[in-house]
Design an enzyme around this catalytic site. Sequence first.
Site, PDB file in Angstrom:
ATOM      1  N   TYR D 137       0.851  -1.194   0.000  1.00 15.57           N
ATOM      2  CA  TYR D 137       0.000   0.000   0.000  1.00 15.57           C
ATOM      3  C   TYR D 137       0.882   1.238   0.000  1.00 15.57           C
ATOM      4  O   TYR D 137       1.704   1.438   0.889  1.00 15.57           O
ATOM      5  CB  TYR D 137      -0.880  -0.074   1.244  1.00 15.57           C
ATOM      6  CG  TYR D 137      -1.754   1.123   1.523  1.00 15.57           C
ATOM      7  CD1 TYR D 137      -2.161   2.003   0.525  1.00 15.57           C
ATOM      8  CD2 TYR D 137      -2.214   1.367   2.816  1.00 15.57           C
ATOM      9  CE1 TYR D 137      -2.990   3.076   0.807  1.00 15.57           C
ATOM     10  CE2 TYR D 137      -3.045   2.434   3.111  1.00 15.57           C
ATOM     11  CZ  TYR D 137      -3.425   3.301   2.101  1.00 15.57           C
ATOM     12  OH  TYR D 137      -4.238   4.361   2.394  1.00 15.57           O
ATOM     13  N   LYS D 165      -1.795  -1.244  -3.866  1.00 13.21           N
ATOM     14  CA  LYS D 165      -2.820  -0.217  -3.680  1.00 13.21           C
ATOM     15  C   LYS D 165      -2.141   1.137  -3.780  1.00 13.21           C
ATOM     16  O   LYS D 165      -1.236   1.442  -3.007  1.00 13.21           O
ATOM     17  CB  LYS D 165      -3.492  -0.367  -2.309  1.00 13.21           C
ATOM     18  CG  LYS D 165      -4.493   0.743  -1.981  1.00 13.21           C
ATOM     19  CD  LYS D 165      -5.144   0.508  -0.628  1.00 13.21           C
ATOM     20  CE  LYS D 165      -5.930   1.724  -0.153  1.00 13.21           C
ATOM     21  NZ  LYS D 165      -6.322   1.563   1.276  1.00 13.21           N
TER      22      LYS D 165
END
Lengths: 292, 292, 292, 292
Positions: D137, D165
């Site tokens: 992420y 992400k």
Amino acid sequence: MKNVPLKGIIAYPITPFDKNEKVDIKLYKKLVERLVKSGSHGIAPLGSTGVLPYLTDDEKEAITEVTLQQVNGRLPVMVGVSNLTTERTIYHAKFAEKVGANAVMIIPMSYWKLTDDEIVQHYDKVASSISVPIMAYNNPATGGVDMSPKLLKRLLEIPNVTMIKESSGDVQRMHFLRKELGEEVAFFNGSNPLALAAFAAGATGWCTAAPNLIPKLNIELYNAIKNNNLVEAQEKFYKQLELLQFIVSKGLPRSIKAGLTILNEDGGYLRSPLKEMNQLEIEKLTDILSKI
Amino acid sequence: MKNVPLKGIIAYPITPFDKNEKVDIKLYKKLVERLVKSGSHGIAPLGSTGVLPYLTDDEKEAITEVTLQQVNGRLPVMVGVSNLTTERTIYHAKFAEKVGANAVMIIPMSYWKLTDDEIVQHYDKVASSISVPIMAYNNPATGGVDMSPKLLKRLLEIPNVTMIKESSGDVQRMHFLRKELGEEVAFFNGSNPLALAAFAAGATGWCTAAPNLIPKLNIELYNAIKNNNLVEAQEKFYKQLELLQFIVSKGLPRSIKAGLTILNEDGGYLRSPLKEMNQLEIEKLTDILSKI
Amino acid sequence: MKNVPLKGIIAYPITPFDKNEKVDIKLYKKLVERLVKSGSHGIAPLGSTGVLPYLTDDEKEAITEVTLQQVNGRLPVMVGVSNLTTERTIYHAKFAEKVGANAVMIIPMSYWKLTDDEIVQHYDKVASSISVPIMAYNNPATGGVDMSPKLLKRLLEIPNVTMIKESSGDVQRMHFLRKELGEEVAFFNGSNPLALAAFAAGATGWCTAAPNLIPKLNIELYNAIKNNNLVEAQEKFYKQLELLQFIVSKGLPRSIKAGLTILNEDGGYLRSPLKEMNQLEIEKLTDILSKI
Amino acid sequence: MKNVPLKGIIAYPITPFDKNEKVDIKLYKKLVERLVKSGSHGIAPLGSTGVLPYLTDDEKEAITEVTLQQVNGRLPVMVGVSNLTTERTIYHAKFAEKVGANAVMIIPMSYWKLTDDEIVQHYDKVASSISVPIMAYNNPATGGVDMSPKLLKRLLEIPNVTMIKESSGDVQRMHFLRKELGEEVAFFNGSNPLALAAFAAGATGWCTAAPNLIPKLNIELYNAIKNNNLVEAQEKFYKQLELLQFIVSKGLPRSIKAGLTILNEDGGYLRSPLKEMNQLEIEKLTDILSKI
């Protein structure tokens, strides 16, 4: 959309120079003809790609006239008329209108940071001097001033400011314009690597120097969008993305000139201080073009 | 330091216009005379304060000539000759030398981002065309290109590039220059609110428009530094800081013009798109000046 | 200045770990003793240098207790008690006060950007839970929130928030604090390469990990300032600047640990994910230290 | 795409607190149940929305367990296990796997800027401790470190790091990932206002807190994309854009809590220093929600 003579792929020619760094008008006409025949939907001389700020007033007028003669009504022509002073901007805008331009493009070139009010007055004075529509152009990276979406909204209240070109590279600016101004706003993307995102956001057109090198792919991307075919648009976009990123990162006049040479087209010379790409960069560009 | 004709407080005159936005030469001479008499150590026409980029070639030449006539050898004169193209920069540099300038200042004005090599060639070509020393000027906020300390170091290898003016607002750039180039490097501060930090870092001089309004405080700050009296320098600096911050944040031509009016001096008019300060700003400036 | 127990060179110890990445208390005591004997004017455990956020609550308490035992009143001790939640910050602040800290330092650690009101409430709640003075610490690069000078001014209205540490690297923030709050404000510099500029601006002290490696030069710089001798301060500053820049750019825990090893001192191990410097970096640091 | 258990709309629950700022597990279960029933395609507890960094280890474990119990296999569950130290990240990742998580999400939380090598080692050590897939992420705004597309590419070479992400808000990062890694890369958008641009760029899914308030619109946008209907996707996107911009600009925990109250759902309390929205913000949010 009223008074919006442009859409789709708006092609930006370079301004070529001869060995002595004089504008090469004959070569320029040939390059414009290539763009007209490429299938693009509009021609935009004297943009950043056309090194507007590096030209004398006489050179700008010559380029303006010869573009309109060469295009000869086959496509709409939008002429860049930006200048540091309001007086000179009006002068060139009137000249462009007189010789038949369908629109003019104005970036608020700044040395001293302009206030929002100064920018609005600048556009207002030019707009009231001409009748053709104006594209307000935001490009903080070259022009030195970043017009907020709110300021762009103010500019659109001026009757013949009917188009916005966003080159800040931030797709959220386009979202704002569309959301604030509705489907009737004509905003154009000027950031090549954002071509897909901008069309997805609803852009009316794409202002780009890429049709000098890859007109077919540029137009196919636009057509896929028109056909509501996102899957195909994605495919066409990713095919050209590396080239788009490269020409932006290396500077458009340098890159287009080098690309033309690689494609066996004459792109002329650059004007100092701008210099040719180095050998490594040319090899990289050759590689990118060969894969397309 | 060889070939460094400047030090201390280098004063930048504005270029005043008449009602019709024509350069007002008579008023300009008066403003230059004020600066000479103010005790400043040098005069620098056609800087950012002097709205160089908004002037025609003829206007630049007139300002250059008249400055040298008016100063008449009483102080060194450094003329701004920056231009987007190398050819025009050479032209103006030669003109300045011909009429007697002691130095020229050059900022690499950029529309298209220049590579380091392009910038070095630009300076090199100009430098080899003239004999007077050159001050290389870094100001990303107005010029649009940020020259790294390493690039500035390269420029100093060109024989008559002998001075650096740093206006990036980052005192660590000055630390780098001094550390890399030793005590012999002549670097000048161009960021008004950094005046104290720059002198503490070892700056040779301060390029500023402030002597148009508060010459006494500017010179007292420099003298305190010369006398190795930091406590006094601090006191003099904090007395003028609010004014320095204000004139930078509002734009120098606008601020100096307004300040002159407040001091009952004629500052003429501005050239569009630059506009006068609004009433609120004028009141603020009046308040700041009254407290000094 | 009331309730300001610190001034001059505030030394920040690292928190050393053993091979298994457990805190090495015995080694830590030795490193604190070195700093006390170095001539520094204060000791600040659990700062960024002391990797506060990487420690468990128990480890923080152990470090706090052992620091106060080791210093034993010879110098003022300021303990870092910052935490993401207000509840934990209060907990650690109370603990530090209980075991005898002379002050606590608090940076508003943020994951979610805090509003100004949230930050003021955070400090207010902690401040009303303890009696020792608080240093409010601004460091956007590590803490993730940038407190404006105006917000810092609001914090100083809380009775026992009496000191500001500025690590944003912008000397103009310090100018603002001094100008707004007068000579009575106690602001400390936390940006090593700004040591000279900050003292020139009137900083009360310098919060730094550098005394782990070069205490003599750090103190000589401070003394030159105290003696109003800018010329000597400049000389001392430029001697240490390269080291200051290096340890900041490479990260303080890594750099101090490596520097100690070079100086034949045991600096222990780092806790993952933080890793030792690579060989090239160690060689560079060895070179810098050998030239001092 | 191998080992990618997620796609479409991944819904992030908030972690609600009671009046005394203790986690309210009973209310949390109710909020998770709402999300499961909303039609979302996955549930992601302990994200930024779930205020992971503000929770104790015990609280994190309780939230993890109860989420898996409540979802009970109806949807894939991805648990946030990020921590400043590698040791604690491994601990929580193993716990999540043990109680049945389908994936874990890891952001390299940084206080000291981590080098690329440190980040790779951090992920590598965690990845080799578990068998479930990892979503790496990137969110510089909350995590404090910006992983370049090149670093993300390196992370994807670790066997069970199978998803990215991207929350940097720059759609060109997604272009890079897709271009470099091909159609097989599973990248997810974490920047709400980029939802349309990210899907246009080929994102596999959208990680969002918005389904707490407007699940229907979120899912309709995804379905339009799946049906290759850009025109409809545009329409659905612009309907929700104002809400997406608002909740991001005001902070997700604060905004979702306020939005739930407006929708007559209990959202519990926040943990200090995070505070409730003020009245003006609540009115604005009420207005935005009422127009949808």
